[in-house]
Design an enzyme around this catalytic site. Structure first.
Site, PDB file in Angstrom:
ATOM      1  CG  ASP A 144      -9.755  13.638  33.661  1.00 13.00           C
ATOM      2  OD1 ASP A 144      -9.077  13.193  34.594  1.00 13.00           O
ATOM      3  OD2 ASP A 144     -10.182  14.824  33.638  1.00 13.00           O
TER       4      ASP A 144
HETATM    5  C1  GLC Z   1      -9.019  17.362  35.584  1.00 12.30           C
HETATM    6  C2  GLC Z   1      -8.943  16.168  36.516  1.00 12.30           C
HETATM    7  C3  GLC Z   1     -10.270  15.630  36.920  1.00 12.30           C
HETATM    8  C4  GLC Z   1     -11.277  16.759  36.995  1.00 12.30           C
HETATM    9  C5  GLC Z   1     -11.479  17.267  35.575  1.00 12.30           C
HETATM   10  C6  GLC Z   1     -12.450  18.461  35.521  1.00 12.30           C
HETATM   11  O1  GLC Z   1      -8.020  17.299  34.607  1.00 12.30           O
HETATM   12  O2  GLC Z   1      -8.130  15.075  36.100  1.00 12.30           O
HETATM   13  O3  GLC Z   1     -10.099  14.963  38.176  1.00 12.30           O
HETATM   14  O4  GLC Z   1     -12.506  16.293  37.532  1.00 12.30           O
HETATM   15  O5  GLC Z   1     -10.264  17.625  34.948  1.00 12.30           O
HETATM   16  O6  GLC Z   1     -11.894  19.555  36.169  1.00 12.30           O
END
Ligand code: GLC
Length: 739
Positions: free
Chosen positions: A282
């Protein structure tokens, strides 16, 4: 040749063809990797967000654009549209080996056409509708140059203080698993590589929804038995559905960050489940292992993450800065690096990007697909199916045609932005149909008046008098209240999940006029609204219904669509009851009589029951259940039994009932919940029509993970239940499993 033989032969042919493709791509990947330097391999594992990499702001990112040209970046997120993706892809193709980029984006519930937020869609319990929604989102995103969406979020969530409950499928493992598969199929189509589909991502792996105290990014601590029983099955369902990628989660699980958790990513996902896709971290979660206290520094974080099975580093800069040195120092085996690179390159070949890096970036297709009006029709259908009728005293709804004067009141009545909910990327806000607009266009001869009463959030009651005056002249009041779009989603946990601001006071002021009040509630989570729940004449929960939200609400209010939605998550009476799920345990002191709770598992200031139960949802017609039969009261080994019953529409209008099958294992080596959802069916009946509905019960239906994490059924008695909601059981039967 018999039909089944033909089907088997076709299946075998497809499997053979798929296997041949796999082998062909494996060879291409191997050939390419032989040419790659360690630095180029590390480049494939580095993902950058490029929201401003093109146009007037691009000069500020000259160094990162240079990295792309040098083959130091494998994927971008947040670059979207044919023009921008072509511009950035062209840079990557200047690198020595011309390896194309993967473009990814959070297409969570629509790209341009906005569908209901995922928790709302889950309330439809309609796998076809959910799959269609994901397919249209993929079709639009793929036409805009996107290869990969960071969806579906499949985190089971039983704590509505957690804002991200909005993004998932609610509290139930079985329903969540069905929805996970439907969304993966919707996004990816039946075969990856078609330009009306995108790679899906099963996220956030794992157990992110169990954050302590519902506070986002907080630690998660649970037994491995709970992890396997409740939180992992939707991820396994996504794997079995062919999810191309996984995303790990920010949280620690029993003290180890998911991003550095080899038990999750190596032992379970890539080991036991034999997962062949790749895992992206993430946002910055590799880097965040330092503040977690699990990595000493960014280099240590890079080593721990890749050795634990995190293949790609999203915006962490750990791999790009430290992985090459770590491999040279022997802290990361070349085989580990190669495995991550191989998984990523495989997907690039599978998407056809080496044949044509621009195959998803076609300006004519982008224009045609993004103006396809059939997508709005689908959005309306899914939104209608997502709406839940919570209350309908004296069958006030559907609004009587003779209602000459309808007052539409409230802070969200005329809002377009709030109907979209969170995680909207390219929605056409100006074309969102508001609730008052939808009512106006459906009301026929009725006179529609409107007063906002207060701004979204309703901090002030200054406008209440005007609203009450408007309402006093009407025959019926429709009050649109709830959370604003930005009160749920990532980093939006709340300690108090009541209606924000003065909204319940507004309801009471309107109710005091003596007119009937229909409340339309918008939210990305269960809310607590006891005054409204007690005193409103009707309550419609519309979640955040998307681009066609106002039309969907109006169709339900006027009866053009008979509501069929059922809650995918429990609505507590107070935040003090949380976590509260229907699938709770009996305890040694269960409450059997709410009037006698002394020395029982209860509170001294509240009943245990929820405000609205999992699976609850009313209709404008009535359904009768009867004639239950069970083909065999005893099962052994792999034998199956069939549970059947008659479902009748005893009302005056056609409608759809979501019949639910629950089960309780009465005695077992690990105590079982008092109810577990094991099946459901959506049945549409005309007035007076009766349909025989059947469920198959087999060993898998009776199975669970025991304390040794072994999946299986134990001999003993099982209580089978069929109902309209988890707290509205209509029929039951006993079954004995002999093992
Ligand atoms: C965010 C979220 C995730 C998302 C990623 C890209 O922090 O936790 O669900 O897909 O970053 O935006």
């Amino acid at each position: 040749m018999k039909t089944r033989h033909i089907a088997a032969a076709i299946g075998a042919a497809f499997a053979l063809a798929a296997h041949a493709q796999d082998a062909r791509i494996d060879r291409k990947v191997a050939d390419l990797m032989k040419q790659m330097t360690v630095a180029e391999k590390v480049g494939q594992l580095h993902q950058l967000s490029g929201r401003q990499f093109t146009g007037p702001t691009s000069s500020a990112y000259a160094d990162k654009l240079a990295d792309i040209r040098a083959g130091k970046v494998g994927s971008m997120l947040n670059v979207t549209g044919v023009a921008d993706t072509r511009e950035i892809q062209a840079l990557a193709l200047q690198s020595r080996l011309k390896i194309p980029l993967l473009f990814s984006l959070d297409v969570i519930h629509g790209y341009k056409t906005v569908f209901p937020v995922p928790l709302g869609e889950a309330a439809s319990w309609d796998m076809e509708a959910i799959e269609l929604s994901a397919h249209i989102a993929a079709r639009e995103a793929a036409a805009a140059g996107i290869h990969w969406t960071f969806a579906p979020m499949v985190d089971v969530a039983r704590d509505p203080r957690w804002g991200r409950v909005m993004e998932g499928a609610g509290e139930d493992t079985y329903l969540g698993s069905q929805i996970a598969a439907a969304r993966v199929h919707g996004f990816q189509g039946r075969k990856l590589g078609a330009t009306d589909s995108v790679m899906a991502t099963a996220k956030h792996f794992a157990a992110y929804g169990a954050a302590i105290a519902g506070r986002d990014y907080n630690a998660v601590d649970m037994s491995e038995q709970q992890l396997h029983e409740v939180y992992l099955p939707p991820f396994k369902a996504a794997t079995d559905a062919g999810a191309a990628t996984f995303m790990n989660s920010f949280n620690t699980l029993n003290g180890i960050p998911a991003t550095g958790n080899a038990m999750l990513q190596r032992d379970i996902l890539k080991g036991a489940w034999k997962y062949k896709g790749f895992v992206v971290s993430d946002w910055g979660s590799v880097r965040e292992m330092v503040p977690h206290g699990y990595a000493a520094d960014l280099s240590d974080a890079a080593v721990k993450a890749i050795n634990a099975g995190s293949d790609m580093d999203m915006e962490g800069y750990a791999y790009t800065q430290h992985l090459e040195a770590a491999v040279k120092a022997g802290k990361v085996k070349m085989a580990t690096l190669d495995d991550a690179v191989r998984r990523i390159l495989y997907k690039k070949f599978e998407l056809g990007l080496f044949d044509d890096p621009y195959r998803y970036s076609d300006a004519a297709r982008e224009k045609a697909v993004l103006s396809d009006q059939s997508h709005r029709t689908a959005a309306l259908d899914v939104a209608q199916k997502s709406i839940v009728l919570l209350k309908n005293e004296n069958k006030l709804l559907p609004l009587p045609r003779e209602a000459k004067r309808i007052a539409v009141i409230g802070p969200l009545a005329d809002s377009q932005r709030d109907l979209e909910g969170g995680w909207v990327v390219q929605g056409e806000r100006a074309k969102v149909v508001s609730i008052v607009e939808g009512i106006r266009s459906h009301a026929g001869k009725a006179e529609i008046s409107y007063a906002q009463a207060c701004a979204p959030g309703c901090a002030s009651s200054e406008g209440f008098a005007d609203a009450v005056a408007t309402a006093s002249k009407a025959d019926v009041i429709v009050l649109a209240v709830g959370e604003t779009w930005d009160m749920s989603g990532e980093a939006k946990s709340r300690t108090d999940i009541t209606l924000p601001g003065q909204q319940e006071a507004l309801f009471s002021a309107l109710k005091a006029t003596g007119k009937p009040v229909v409340v339309v509630m918008l939210a990305g989570r269960p809310l607590v609204f006891n005054t409204i729940a007690d005193k409103a004449d009707a309550i419609v929960y519309a979640w955040f219904p998307g681009s066609e939200g106002g039309n969907a609400v109006a169709n339900v209010l006027f009866g053009d669509y008979n509501p069929s939605g059922k809650l995918p998550i429990t609505f507590p009476r107070s935040v003090g009851q949380i976590p509260l799920s229907y699938a709770q345990y009996n305890t040694g002191r269960p409450v059997t009589d709410e009037k006698n709770v002394v020395y029982k598992s209860a509170y001294i200031d509240s009943v245990n029951t929820p405000r609205y139960a999992f699976g609850h949802g009313l209709s404008y017609t009535d359904f009768k259940y009867g004639g239950l039969t069970l083909s065999s009261p005893k099962l052994a080994g792999t034998q199956k039994a069939t549970l059947s019953f008659d479902l009748s529409n005893s009302g005056k209008v056609e409608g759809t009932e979501i019949v639910q099958l629950y089960l309780r294992d009465m005695v077992s080596s690990v105590v079982r919940p008092v109810k577990e959802l094991k099946g459901f069916q959506k049945v549409h009946l005309k007035p007076g029509e009766t349909r025989r509905v059947s469920f198959t019960i087999d060993r898998d239906t009776l199975s669970f993970f025991n304390s040794q994490l072994k999946w299986g059924a134990e001999a003993g008695d099982f209580h089978l239940m069929v109902g309209s909601a988890s707290d509205d059981i209509r029929l039951s039967a006993q079954l004995e499993y002999l093992r």
